[in-house]
Design a protein around this motif. Sequence first.
Motif, PDB file in Angstrom:
ATOM      1  N   MET A 176      -2.761   0.852   7.328  1.00 14.46           N
ATOM      2  CA  MET A 176      -2.644   1.024   5.877  1.00 14.46           C
ATOM      3  C   MET A 176      -3.030   2.437   5.463  1.00 14.46           C
ATOM      4  O   MET A 176      -2.383   3.049   4.601  1.00 14.46           O
ATOM      5  CB  MET A 176      -3.523  -0.015   5.172  1.00 14.46           C
ATOM      6  CG  MET A 176      -3.030  -1.445   5.298  1.00 14.46           C
ATOM      7  SD  MET A 176      -4.227  -2.663   4.702  1.00 14.46           S
ATOM      8  CE  MET A 176      -4.365  -2.208   2.988  1.00 14.46           C
ATOM      9  N   LEU A 177      -4.077   2.979   6.095  1.00 14.59           N
ATOM     10  CA  LEU A 177      -4.506   4.342   5.795  1.00 14.59           C
ATOM     11  C   LEU A 177      -3.435   5.346   6.200  1.00 14.59           C
ATOM     12  O   LEU A 177      -3.151   6.304   5.462  1.00 14.59           O
ATOM     13  CB  LEU A 177      -5.817   4.636   6.524  1.00 14.59           C
ATOM     14  CG  LEU A 177      -6.488   5.983   6.217  1.00 14.59           C
ATOM     15  CD1 LEU A 177      -6.930   6.023   4.766  1.00 14.59           C
ATOM     16  CD2 LEU A 177      -7.676   6.218   7.145  1.00 14.59           C
TER      17      LEU A 177
ATOM     18  N   ALA B 275       0.879   4.234  -2.886  1.00 14.28           N
ATOM     19  CA  ALA B 275       0.554   5.620  -2.540  1.00 14.28           C
ATOM     20  C   ALA B 275       1.655   6.578  -2.958  1.00 14.28           C
ATOM     21  O   ALA B 275       1.381   7.663  -3.483  1.00 14.28           O
ATOM     22  CB  ALA B 275       0.296   5.732  -1.035  1.00 14.28           C
ATOM     23  N   VAL B 276       2.904   6.204  -2.749  1.00 14.45           N
ATOM     24  CA  VAL B 276       3.991   7.111  -3.108  1.00 14.45           C
ATOM     25  C   VAL B 276       4.131   7.198  -4.625  1.00 14.45           C
ATOM     26  O   VAL B 276       4.540   8.233  -5.166  1.00 14.45           O
ATOM     27  CB  VAL B 276       5.314   6.667  -2.441  1.00 14.45           C
ATOM     28  CG1 VAL B 276       5.934   5.476  -3.126  1.00 14.45           C
ATOM     29  CG2 VAL B 276       6.316   7.830  -2.404  1.00 14.45           C
ATOM     30  N   ALA B 277       3.758   6.147  -5.354  1.00 14.01           N
ATOM     31  CA  ALA B 277       3.754   6.206  -6.814  1.00 14.01           C
ATOM     32  C   ALA B 277       2.690   7.185  -7.302  1.00 14.01           C
ATOM     33  O   ALA B 277       2.917   7.961  -8.243  1.00 14.01           O
ATOM     34  CB  ALA B 277       3.515   4.817  -7.401  1.00 14.01           C
ATOM     35  N   ILE B 278       1.526   7.178  -6.653  1.00 18.79           N
ATOM     36  CA  ILE B 278       0.472   8.137  -6.986  1.00 18.79           C
ATOM     37  C   ILE B 278       0.959   9.566  -6.734  1.00 18.79           C
ATOM     38  O   ILE B 278       0.724  10.473  -7.537  1.00 18.79           O
ATOM     39  CB  ILE B 278      -0.796   7.847  -6.170  1.00 18.79           C
ATOM     40  CG1 ILE B 278      -1.405   6.504  -6.598  1.00 18.79           C
ATOM     41  CG2 ILE B 278      -1.820   8.973  -6.324  1.00 18.79           C
ATOM     42  CD1 ILE B 278      -2.547   6.050  -5.719  1.00 18.79           C
ATOM     43  N   ALA B 279       1.652   9.773  -5.624  1.00 18.21           N
ATOM     44  CA  ALA B 279       2.183  11.100  -5.306  1.00 18.21           C
ATOM     45  C   ALA B 279       3.179  11.552  -6.357  1.00 18.21           C
ATOM     46  O   ALA B 279       3.200  12.722  -6.756  1.00 18.21           O
ATOM     47  CB  ALA B 279       2.837  11.086  -3.927  1.00 18.21           C
ATOM     48  N   ALA B 280       4.021  10.633  -6.828  1.00 16.17           N
ATOM     49  CA  ALA B 280       5.025  10.987  -7.832  1.00 16.17           C
ATOM     50  C   ALA B 280       4.372  11.461  -9.123  1.00 16.17           C
ATOM     51  O   ALA B 280       4.827  12.421  -9.758  1.00 16.17           O
ATOM     52  CB  ALA B 280       5.939   9.783  -8.106  1.00 16.17           C
ATOM     53  N   VAL B 281       3.287  10.802  -9.504  1.00 12.91           N
ATOM     54  CA  VAL B 281       2.605  11.162 -10.747  1.00 12.91           C
ATOM     55  C   VAL B 281       1.866  12.486 -10.612  1.00 12.91           C
ATOM     56  O   VAL B 281       1.833  13.296 -11.547  1.00 12.91           O
ATOM     57  CB  VAL B 281       1.632  10.040 -11.154  1.00 12.91           C
ATOM     58  CG1 VAL B 281       0.776  10.464 -12.344  1.00 12.91           C
ATOM     59  CG2 VAL B 281       2.399   8.765 -11.486  1.00 12.91           C
ATOM     60  N   SER B 282       1.272  12.735  -9.448  1.00 14.32           N
ATOM     61  CA  SER B 282       0.409  13.903  -9.268  1.00 14.32           C
ATOM     62  C   SER B 282       1.136  15.137  -8.749  1.00 14.32           C
ATOM     63  O   SER B 282       0.574  16.235  -8.773  1.00 14.32           O
ATOM     64  CB  SER B 282      -0.733  13.559  -8.316  1.00 14.32           C
ATOM     65  OG  SER B 282      -0.237  13.135  -7.062  1.00 14.32           O
ATOM     66  N   MET B 283       2.378  14.993  -8.299  1.00 11.53           N
ATOM     67  CA  MET B 283       3.063  16.101  -7.636  1.00 11.53           C
ATOM     68  C   MET B 283       3.273  17.294  -8.556  1.00 11.53           C
ATOM     69  O   MET B 283       3.163  18.446  -8.143  1.00 11.53           O
ATOM     70  CB  MET B 283       4.405  15.612  -7.090  1.00 11.53           C
ATOM     71  CG  MET B 283       4.895  16.365  -5.873  1.00 11.53           C
ATOM     72  SD  MET B 283       6.424  15.673  -5.237  1.00 11.53           S
ATOM     73  CE  MET B 283       5.895  14.062  -4.705  1.00 11.53           C
ATOM     74  N   ASP B 284       3.607  17.034  -9.821  1.00 12.98           N
ATOM     75  CA  ASP B 284       3.836  18.124 -10.760  1.00 12.98           C
ATOM     76  C   ASP B 284       2.547  18.632 -11.389  1.00 12.98           C
ATOM     77  O   ASP B 284       2.569  19.585 -12.168  1.00 12.98           O
ATOM     78  CB  ASP B 284       4.796  17.668 -11.868  1.00 12.98           C
ATOM     79  CG  ASP B 284       6.241  17.589 -11.387  1.00 12.98           C
ATOM     80  OD1 ASP B 284       6.654  18.496 -10.648  1.00 12.98           O
ATOM     81  OD2 ASP B 284       6.939  16.623 -11.734  1.00 12.98           O
TER      82      ASP B 284
ATOM     83  N   VAL C 286       0.837  -1.206   0.000  1.00 11.86           N
ATOM     84  CA  VAL C 286       0.000   0.000   0.000  1.00 11.86           C
ATOM     85  C   VAL C 286       0.869   1.252   0.000  1.00 11.86           C
ATOM     86  O   VAL C 286       0.596   2.221  -0.721  1.00 11.86           O
ATOM     87  CB  VAL C 286      -0.939  -0.007   1.227  1.00 11.86           C
ATOM     88  CG1 VAL C 286      -1.630   1.346   1.399  1.00 11.86           C
ATOM     89  CG2 VAL C 286      -1.970  -1.111   1.092  1.00 11.86           C
ATOM     90  N   ARG C 287       1.918   1.228   0.763  1.00 11.63           N
ATOM     91  CA  ARG C 287       2.836   2.379   0.838  1.00 11.63           C
ATOM     92  C   ARG C 287       3.472   2.649  -0.519  1.00 11.63           C
ATOM     93  O   ARG C 287       3.584   3.799  -0.951  1.00 11.63           O
ATOM     94  CB  ARG C 287       3.906   2.084   1.887  1.00 11.63           C
ATOM     95  CG  ARG C 287       4.848   3.233   2.189  1.00 11.63           C
ATOM     96  CD  ARG C 287       5.862   2.818   3.228  1.00 11.63           C
ATOM     97  NE  ARG C 287       6.892   3.820   3.428  1.00 11.63           N
ATOM     98  CZ  ARG C 287       8.107   3.559   3.860  1.00 11.63           C
ATOM     99  NH1 ARG C 287       8.446   2.313   4.147  1.00 11.63           N
ATOM    100  NH2 ARG C 287       8.994   4.516   4.022  1.00 11.63           N
TER     101      ARG C 287
END
Length: 506
Positions: A402-403, A328-337, A324-325
């Motif tokens: 997980m949350l 989530a960090v992959a989602i952050a990488a895509v959305s950060m920019d 899960v971690r």
Amino acid sequence: MERSDRQPLVRSPSSSYRTFPESTARRLDKEYLRSLHNKRLYLAVFAAVLGNFSFGFALVYPSPVIPALEAHPSPALRLDQHTAPWFGSVFTLGAAAGGLSTMLLNDCLGRKLSIMFSALPSALGYALLAGAQGLWMLLLGRVLTGYAGGVTSASIPVYISEISHPGVRGMLGACPQIMAVLGSLVLYALGLLLDWRWLAVAGEAPVLAMVLLLCFMPNSPRFLLSQGKEEEALGSLCWLRGEDTDYAREYEQIKDSVRKQSRRVSCAELKDPFLYKPILIAGVMRFLQQLSGVTCILVYLQPIFKKTSVILKPEYDAALVGLVRLSAVAIAAVSMDKAGRKILLFVSAGVMLVSNLTMGLYIHFMPASHNGTVANTTLVSSANLPAEPTNYITLIPLLATMLFIMGYAMGWGPITWLLMSEILPLKARGVASGLCVVVSWLTAFTLTQFFLPVVNAFGLEVPFLFFAVISTGNILFTGCCVPETKGRSLEQIEAFFRTGRRSFLR
């Protein structure tokens, strides 16, 4: 305010920066970003973040190992309620020492060589863990791998931010956290298959791969310019951007910025808001990041799940949380920019607040038969007790954890590292990044060392409710103090702190 990240800056008497008309500057920026070839840049980033993979692997090493060593037949290696907290926390002391030494290494050796240097203590630390014959070898191995982690955590974000361009810096800035998470996940997965000694042997592989790949990667153009190596800096930027791109304009702009900050930072200059504000923001963010409790939860993940009697086996729970971690960090990488840094920080802190409150209230109000609390039983010793799941309500601690991990990995995990490398001024970046890492890991050591005694004295709900209060503070700090740096060059961010004019960040 006109964009200023593609042309040499000219200072006017009014202290404003002007280049092309705004529409022309934006068009040139877009054309330049479209022309860039990022394959080599991605390769350089991958080579560097292998150090973070090893860091994430070493950080959570105690999670599957503590239960195994508590049941070890040899008294010399057996852990108890007094030695287990040291085995879990001494890593962070090594990391603090690594961050402290990086204050000199980053400016003397450079970012790339500092990362490569970390391979020596890391390899030695894993060797000590693999061949440990006594407690001192276990602790020394943890200190050395922690030292290597402190060096990489201070050097890699700076290296990535200095070789990246604004179009991908947010995504690439999340890569250190992604690799650290991946390293933790691999450790959890291998913990299902390998003995604790072979886990340490497996940790040597990414260290060796990192050193071999970095031998062929360039150093940071900004660092090379600060050392007066102009031709080498130009060659480095050419390699990273592609020979058929207009990298010369970016080079001149970086060169102009470095020239203005060629002197070392003096004590008197630390009174300048241009220096102390970004350093203070970065330091407080690292402090709050660790106070949120992430290191404690990751290090003692399996014992926590044993304590709360989650319906699944703790080792499988830990691997699931790691997965899960990573997502989530992959989602952050895509959305950060795209979404920006601040909105992700708000969402991240809000999710951590809800999850910590849920965990704390569940442990407080659930009967002892459901949450695994047994009179006079410590968190560490409870790791040896067989889990006794009663019903599906025992999934609440797993879902809450997980949350929490998802929320942390979406914002306060990767973005704290990214912002540290973005907002710190070039002339103080090496020293300040090391200082931030020291603050971070000393805080982590204090929490990790006292986590088990607090749980044994007051109950497991107390630290989780404390983490919820800190998450509230994270929200307030983000709203009041953190600037939005999405899509801005490092030079524009420095101009904002130098002049206090928000037009540089629009």
